[in-house]
Scaffold this active site. Sequence first.
Site, PDB file in Angstrom:
ATOM      1  CB  SER A   5      44.810 -14.061 -18.130  1.00 40.92           C
ATOM      2  OG  SER A   5      44.302 -12.883 -17.739  1.00 40.92           O
ATOM      3  CD  GLU A   6      47.204  -7.660 -20.505  1.00 37.74           C
ATOM      4  OE1 GLU A   6      47.325  -6.408 -20.075  1.00 37.74           O
ATOM      5  OE2 GLU A   6      47.178  -8.036 -21.742  1.00 37.74           O
ATOM      6  CG  ASN A   7      44.749 -11.313 -14.922  1.00 39.61           C
ATOM      7  OD1 ASN A   7      44.869 -11.679 -15.882  1.00 39.61           O
ATOM      8  ND2 ASN A   7      43.965 -11.207 -14.033  1.00 39.61           N
TER       9      ASN A   7
END
Length: 223
Positions: free
Chosen positions: A57-59
């Site tokens: 997940s890019e976060n």
Amino acid sequence: MTIADSAPPALAGRTRDEIARRVAADLVDGYTVNLGVGIPLLVPHHIPEGVEVFLQSENGVLGMGPHPGAGNEDPDLTDAGKQPASLIPGAAIVDSATSFAIIRGGHLDVTILGALQVSARGDLANWYVPGRNPAVGGAMDLVAGTREVWVCMEHVDRQGRPKIVPECTFPLTGTGVVTRVYTDLANFRVEDGALVLTECADGVTVDDIRARTTADFTVELSR
């Protein structure tokens, strides 16, 4: 005549969960996979037994699991859509710079994204509807840095307009980046810059797809 009047009648196909399940069925053991928001975030619930994939997940999560269940939520652990997530054994939490180094460094096998439009040659538009608030996120980095881009979406929009089109009319996220498309009605692959219909959902015919797709495509059904 309005758009709603000229559009083909609504056709029952896969649900959003069924789209996610169909996408998950094609994931390969050992893949590292980024999930965008929307339907892609349902994929963790449908990964086949015995298949291990590392969801990014890019976060800043590598090794993301599905929703932890009511009462087990951690407000400091969410997916890219700000919904509660879990971790699989061996998962890592990293900062944003490291997360995007994973993306930009070519370390992802697949990114699974939603879309507003996909063109006949695999162009992707998924970040901005004119007149509404833009939502850039990391989509440009993802489609530029990942070997395969799989789109999962409804086949038509809320007004019944096709989302698989000859040319995207919304601002582009990337040109020629999409490799597969999964919708509630069908699956396509993009091969040599052209769309190939590979699967129809149960109860859906090729003619149904043609009536709801303005882009040209060839047919090579696998089932």
